[in-house]
Scaffold this active site. Structure first.
Site, short mmCIF file in Angstrom:
data_model
loop_
_atom_site.label_atom_id
_atom_site.label_comp_id
_atom_site.label_asym_id
_atom_site.label_seq_id
_atom_site.Cartn_x
_atom_site.Cartn_y
_atom_site.Cartn_z
CG LEU A 22 -67.97 -23.58 19.97
CD1 LEU A 22 -67.12 -22.33 20.13
CD2 LEU A 22 -68.94 -23.69 21.12
CG HIS A 23 -71.44 -26.16 14.29
ND1 HIS A 23 -71.39 -25.24 13.27
CD2 HIS A 23 -70.24 -26.76 14.30
CE1 HIS A 23 -70.22 -25.31 12.68
NE2 HIS A 23 -69.49 -26.22 13.28
CB ALA A 24 -76.98 -26.15 16.80
N PRO A 60 -74.78 -25.33 21.41
CG PRO A 60 -73.42 -27.23 21.41
CD PRO A 60 -74.64 -26.64 20.75
#
Length: 97
Positions: free
Chosen positions: A14-16, A18
């Protein structure tokens, strides 16, 4: 407290993008959703900064939840459970195309 478990399938966790997609979906529910994984405190899933800082990596199991105090009766509880299922499905569908 309604909860839903899910596995993060986005290759970068869960980075950027997403994380932004997930936070936007949480915000659209209008519910105060939290997200957690083993070893960390619950964070506000409506906050992109909190979600990204918590380091929800690829393959980790998370738990989504909504405090009972935020709900208003059985109908609201059903809406919350349905929203959490949808959010869990979103987390599990962000894998490689």
């Amino acid at each position: 407290m309604p909860t839903q478990k899910a596995v993060v399938t986005a290759p970068i966790g869960l980075h950027a993008r997403p994380a932004a997609v997930f936070v936007r979906a949480v915000t659209e529910t209008g519910l105060p959703v939290t997200i957690t994984k083993a070893g960390i405190r619950r964070v506000d899933a409506r906050s992109l900064l909190h979600v990204m800082a918590a380091d929800f990596s690829y393959g980790c199991e998370v738990e989504l939840g909504i405090e009972d105090s935020a709900l208003n009766g059985a109908l609201s509880r059903e809406k919350a459970a349905a929203a959490l299922r949808t959010l869990g499905e979103l987390l599990e569908s962000q894998g490689p195309e």
